[in-house]
Design a protein around this motif. Structure first.
Motif, PDB file in Angstrom:
ATOM      1  N   GLY A 145       7.746   5.520  -9.693  1.00 15.17           N
ATOM      2  CA  GLY A 145       8.756   6.565  -9.597  1.00 15.17           C
ATOM      3  C   GLY A 145       8.570   7.696 -10.564  1.00 15.17           C
ATOM      4  N   THR A 146       7.892   7.460 -11.688  1.00 10.69           N
ATOM      5  CA  THR A 146       7.720   8.508 -12.706  1.00 10.69           C
ATOM      6  C   THR A 146       6.413   9.265 -12.515  1.00 10.69           C
ATOM      7  OG1 THR A 146       8.986   7.197 -14.288  1.00 10.69           O
ATOM      8  CG2 THR A 146       7.631   8.976 -15.182  1.00 10.69           C
ATOM      9  N   SER A 147       5.289   8.546 -12.516  1.00  7.90           N
ATOM     10  CA  SER A 147       3.978   9.203 -12.465  1.00  7.90           C
ATOM     11  C   SER A 147       3.512   9.489 -11.053  1.00  7.90           C
ATOM     12  CB  SER A 147       2.934   8.325 -13.153  1.00  7.90           C
ATOM     13  OG  SER A 147       2.739   7.115 -12.421  1.00  7.90           O
ATOM     14  N   LYS A 148       4.141   8.837 -10.065  1.00  2.00           N
ATOM     15  CA  LYS A 148       3.737   8.941  -8.653  1.00  2.00           C
ATOM     16  C   LYS A 148       2.373   8.317  -8.397  1.00  2.00           C
ATOM     17  CE  LYS A 148       7.568  11.092  -8.095  1.00  2.00           C
ATOM     18  NZ  LYS A 148       8.746  10.317  -7.648  1.00  2.00           N
ATOM     19  N   GLN A 149       1.839   7.573  -9.356  1.00  2.00           N
ATOM     20  CA  GLN A 149       0.582   6.866  -9.148  1.00  2.00           C
ATOM     21  C   GLN A 149       0.828   5.663  -8.247  1.00  2.00           C
ATOM     22  OE1 GLN A 149      -2.651   7.322 -11.013  1.00  2.00           O
ATOM     23  NE2 GLN A 149      -2.028   7.699 -13.123  1.00  2.00           N
ATOM     24  N   SER A 150      -0.209   5.251  -7.547  1.00  2.00           N
ATOM     25  CA  SER A 150      -0.095   4.092  -6.677  1.00  2.00           C
ATOM     26  C   SER A 150       0.126   2.826  -7.496  1.00  2.00           C
ATOM     27  CB  SER A 150      -1.369   3.923  -5.845  1.00  2.00           C
ATOM     28  OG  SER A 150      -1.324   2.706  -5.125  1.00  2.00           O
ATOM     29  N   VAL A 151       1.038   1.989  -7.028  1.00  2.00           N
ATOM     30  CA  VAL A 151       1.181   0.650  -7.594  1.00  2.00           C
ATOM     31  C   VAL A 151       0.912  -0.388  -6.502  1.00  2.00           C
ATOM     32  CG1 VAL A 151       2.632   1.144  -9.582  1.00  2.00           C
ATOM     33  CG2 VAL A 151       3.699   0.849  -7.364  1.00  2.00           C
ATOM     34  N   LEU A 203       2.143   4.225 -15.827  1.00  2.00           N
ATOM     35  CA  LEU A 203       3.281   3.779 -15.033  1.00  2.00           C
ATOM     36  C   LEU A 203       4.498   3.831 -15.943  1.00  2.00           C
ATOM     37  CD1 LEU A 203       1.738   0.689 -13.196  1.00  2.00           C
ATOM     38  CD2 LEU A 203       1.802   3.073 -12.448  1.00  2.00           C
ATOM     39  N   GLY A 204       5.494   4.632 -15.562  1.00  2.00           N
ATOM     40  CA  GLY A 204       6.631   4.840 -16.443  1.00  2.00           C
ATOM     41  C   GLY A 204       6.159   5.521 -17.703  1.00  2.00           C
ATOM     42  N   THR A 205       6.345   4.872 -18.839  1.00  2.00           N
ATOM     43  CA  THR A 205       5.887   5.428 -20.115  1.00  2.00           C
ATOM     44  C   THR A 205       4.686   4.674 -20.665  1.00  2.00           C
ATOM     45  OG1 THR A 205       7.445   4.002 -21.317  1.00  2.00           O
ATOM     46  CG2 THR A 205       8.218   6.211 -20.691  1.00  2.00           C
ATOM     47  N   PRO A 218       0.782  -1.241   0.000  1.00  2.71           N
ATOM     48  CA  PRO A 218       0.000   0.000   0.000  1.00  2.71           C
ATOM     49  C   PRO A 218       0.810   1.285   0.000  1.00  2.71           C
ATOM     50  CG  PRO A 218      -0.959  -1.572   1.513  1.00  2.71           C
ATOM     51  CD  PRO A 218       0.343  -2.151   1.083  1.00  2.71           C
ATOM     52  N   MET A 219       2.098   1.220   0.277  1.00  2.00           N
ATOM     53  CA  MET A 219       2.894   2.438   0.339  1.00  2.00           C
ATOM     54  C   MET A 219       3.707   2.686  -0.930  1.00  2.00           C
ATOM     55  SD  MET A 219       1.789   3.073   3.280  1.00  2.00           S
ATOM     56  CE  MET A 219       2.630   4.638   3.553  1.00  2.00           C
ATOM     57  N   LEU A 220       3.630   1.774  -1.909  1.00  2.00           N
ATOM     58  CA  LEU A 220       4.491   1.867  -3.087  1.00  2.00           C
ATOM     59  C   LEU A 220       3.857   2.717  -4.182  1.00  2.00           C
ATOM     60  CD1 LEU A 220       7.226   0.703  -4.127  1.00  2.00           C
ATOM     61  CD2 LEU A 220       5.887  -1.074  -5.277  1.00  2.00           C
ATOM     62  N   THR A 221       4.666   3.620  -4.754  1.00  2.48           N
ATOM     63  CA  THR A 221       4.211   4.449  -5.861  1.00  2.48           C
ATOM     64  C   THR A 221       5.181   4.319  -7.029  1.00  2.48           C
ATOM     65  OG1 THR A 221       5.395   6.384  -5.008  1.00  2.48           O
ATOM     66  CG2 THR A 221       3.080   6.145  -4.379  1.00  2.48           C
TER      67      THR A 221
END
Length: 671
Positions: A548-554, A575-577, A543-546
């Motif tokens: 690195g590029t878009s800052k969206q939750s993963v 996510l990314g590109t 739940p804490m992982l985002t």
């Protein structure tokens, strides 16, 4: 149960025109779950039952070519339906196809055809198999919903009475006037030989069970055509799309549309599409969710001709994927022209002797699935020094599939991961996710002892997890022109342990790797193959992982829902590109059990405790139930609704969406 018993006495001879059928789905206003109200207009009938089941009982072709068939149409309780909707609720659209398998052939030719004109260019009109038009329905027995149908189409005077003939039928029952949000439909096929001989020549290559591993369920042309036995009656070699002049012969069409973006012509900048009743369907952006060389994903056991893919090769079938092969000139076919299919199986046998040989199974070997790979097997033997505040020592073993020890210093990748707590993995003061490389650790006979550099948090309680994953790069067919590099994958393993001597609690199992594999075959395509297990995925996708590029939750719940929702998302999920709005999910997202196990999709059973990082850009933190739901329902109104129903005490989702509640998950996701 008799819905209208008097009808069988007074209307037995009623002739019902074939034109008196319900409007097409495209002509009806869209309905949503909010429109669902089965009690609406209930005063018109004592009760309203759902369902529409067509069953073809028999068929006949008279000497003059007149084709007739007897069938029943019933509701889900087995009661007969009035297809005009006068004596039972809802009108029903019934359509039929008649086809036969010519002597010496294996595919159908349809009697029921139509000549279609191009609507986009000046191509000449083309013949296509189609449903019958203008035939007549005769009521036989109202209580059982039994009718006779006489085709307007006639078989030719010289029709082959010894050939396999098939009648395909479909029904669509419209109950939208009674508040139901969709049509109810089914199809059926009846095989017979006109002279009364037993049916021996069939077309049974693929069944819908394998299709439904992804499509859940397969429902072409608006939904009523769900059985492959029905599809092949129209998708015959005689059928050509007039706008594109592409054949819609099943063996060609189905390969091409699933290859989609991987077709050589598409990769060269072209398009693969058909135009059907004015609508352009472009398959050029289809991404098959597994390796297209997995022929047995569709050609699986369970049909009479399940092995056709390897025992009966043809230029049409093989050339549909390998469309850069020119059989006439021999280009990309080792310079050998092939003017017919007679010699195909001489070279392309059905028995594989070596990976990537000319046999059909050999030519379709997926390198990572090769039986010649040594294999990697990992095992966590024990975990010591595993209490709060300490760095755990992990004893593990790595062998090949034959049990021979593996030198981990020569592997492409090996990782030991510490994660917790198992109630919901997370990073930060409340938990840990640490992945370390033990490859420099000395071992004996494939067994290694590794002490992690990261420590279990000092305040940790309950249960934590250690996992191990490994991959290697292996060259297959070394020294030959077919030399290929393959990824040898170990199935990740997890071991759960207590940090405070409390009973060990495993991380809850929400989705199943096996269920993912039904569509994806092998999750090894993710992260270069070393994390092909959902219980491994959640170690990192916490739940804490985002991103690195878009800052969206993963967070796993958010990411998996969003990526599969894809093209139907309200907002881009990048996510990314990669923008996952390009994903076209082939199934029905309302069927949560496609992926979920143990009823875990119910809000009553959500076990997450932690907060989740930003979702959709609407609010800074999203609570666990909302995060999962907003993975699909990513619009601002849903986010606002979730926020309004979350207080310092937590989420109140259970009140309205819990099991048995008015808006329970199973109710709002009803299909």
């Amino acid at each position: 149960m008799k819905i209208y018993p008097a009808l069988s006495r007074c209307l037995t001879a009623l002739i019902i025109s074939a034109s008196m059928v319900a409007a097409s789905a495209a002509e009806r206003p869209a309905k949503t779950n909010k429109s669902y109200n089965p009690n609406f207009q209930a005063n018109a009938f004592p009760f309203v039952t759902t369902g529409a089941v067509i069953k073809i009982k028999n068929a006949n072709i008279a000497s003059d070519g007149t084709i007739t068939t007897r069938f029943t149409v019933t509701d889900s309780k087995g009661a007969g339906l009035d297809i005009n909707g006068v004596y039972s609720p809802g009108t029903s659209t019934i359509r039929f196809v008649a086809a036969y398998i010519p002597k010496g052939q294996s595919q159908y030719t349809a009697y029921t055809t139509a000549v279609d004109k191009s609507i986009t260019n000046s191509n000449p009109p083309q013949t296509q198999a189609s449903t019958d038009s203008g035939g007549k329905f005769t009521l036989v027995d109202a209580a059982t919903g039994t009718y006779d149908y006489t085709f307007a189409t006639k078989a030719p005077a010289n029709f082959d009475v010894a050939a396999t003939h098939s009648i395909g039928g479909q029904v669509q029952r419209d109950l939208t006037a009674f508040g139901f949000p969709t049509l109810f439909m089914s199809d059926d096929v009846f095989n017979f030989v006109p002279n009364g001989s037993p049916v021996t020549n069939v077309r049974d290559v693929i069944n819908e069970a394998t299709c439904n591993n992804c499509h859940d369920p397969m429902s072409a042309h608006g939904g009523p055509r769900q059985k492959m036995a029905y599809c092949v009656l129209c998708h015959t070699p005689q059928s050509v799309n007039p706008d594109t002049l592409n054949t819609v012969d099943m063996k060609v069409f189905i390969h091409k549309l699933h290859m989609g973006s991987s077709l050589p012509s598409v990769q060269a900048g072209g398009k693969y599409f058909v135009v059907h009743r004015g609508a352009v369907t472009d398959f050029s952006d289809i991404v098959f969710p597994q390796d297209t060389r997995n022929c047995t994903s569709c050609h699986a056991a369970g049909t009479k001709q399940a092995d056709n893919w390897k025992t009966n090769p043809s230029r049409a079938a093989c050339g549909s994927c390998h469309e850069d092969v020119n059989f006439a000139t021999g280009q990309n076919h080792v310079n050998l022209p092939q003017v017919d299919d007679n010699q195909c199986k001489n070279c392309h046998t059905n028995v594989e002797y070596n990976d990537f040989d000319a046999s059909i199974p050999g030519a379709h070997v997926v390198p990572s699935n090769s039986v010649s790979l040594p294999g990697l097997v990992t095992q966590i033997v024990k975990i010591e020094n595993n209490t709060a505040g300490n760095a755990p020592t992990v004893t593990f073993k790595v062998t090949d599939k034959a049990g021979n020890p593996i030198d981990i210093s020569k592997l492409a990748r090996i990782r030991v991961t510490l994660a917790g707590p198992n109630t919901d993995y997370q990073t930060g003061p409340a938990g840990i996710r640490a992945s370390e490389d033990p490859s420099k650790t000395a071992g004996t006979n494939g067994q290694y002892v590794y002490t992690m550099t990261n420590k279990i948090p000092a305040a940790a309680t309950g249960s934590y997890t250690v996992s191990i994953e490994a991959t290697n790069s292996v060259t297959l067919m070394a020294g030959t022109l077919k030399s290929t590099t393959a990824t040898d994958m170990a199935k990740p393993v997890q071991k759960y342990f207590s940090v405070d001597n409390s009973p060990v609690v495993a991380r809850r199992n929400v989705v199943s790797t096996d269920k993912c594999a039904a569509c994806h075959q092998n999750l090894g395509f993710i992260h270069t193959g070393n994390r092909a297990d959902t219980q491994e995925c959640v170690l990192c996708h916490n739940p804490m992982l985002t991103d690195g590029t878009s800052k969206q939750s993963v967070n796993f719940a958010t990411q998996i829902h969003s990526t599969h929702r894809g093209a139907d998302l309200a907002n881009p999920y990048i996510l990314g590109t990669t923008n996952y709005q390009e994903v076209r999910y082939p199934g029905d997202l309302r069927d949560c059990a496609t992926c979920h196990v143990n009823n875990s999709y119910q809000v009553d059973n959500v076990g997450a405790k932690a907060m989740v990082a930003t979702t959709g850009g609407f609010i800074p933190q999203t609570a666990p139930i909302s995060a999962a739901c907003q993975g699909c329902h990513d619009d601002k109104a849903t986010a606002s609704h979730a926020l309004a129903n979350t207080t310092a005490l937590g989420e109140s989702c259970l009140t309205c969406h819990g099991i048995g509640a008015e808006f329970a998950v199973d109710t709002v996701h009803a299909r």
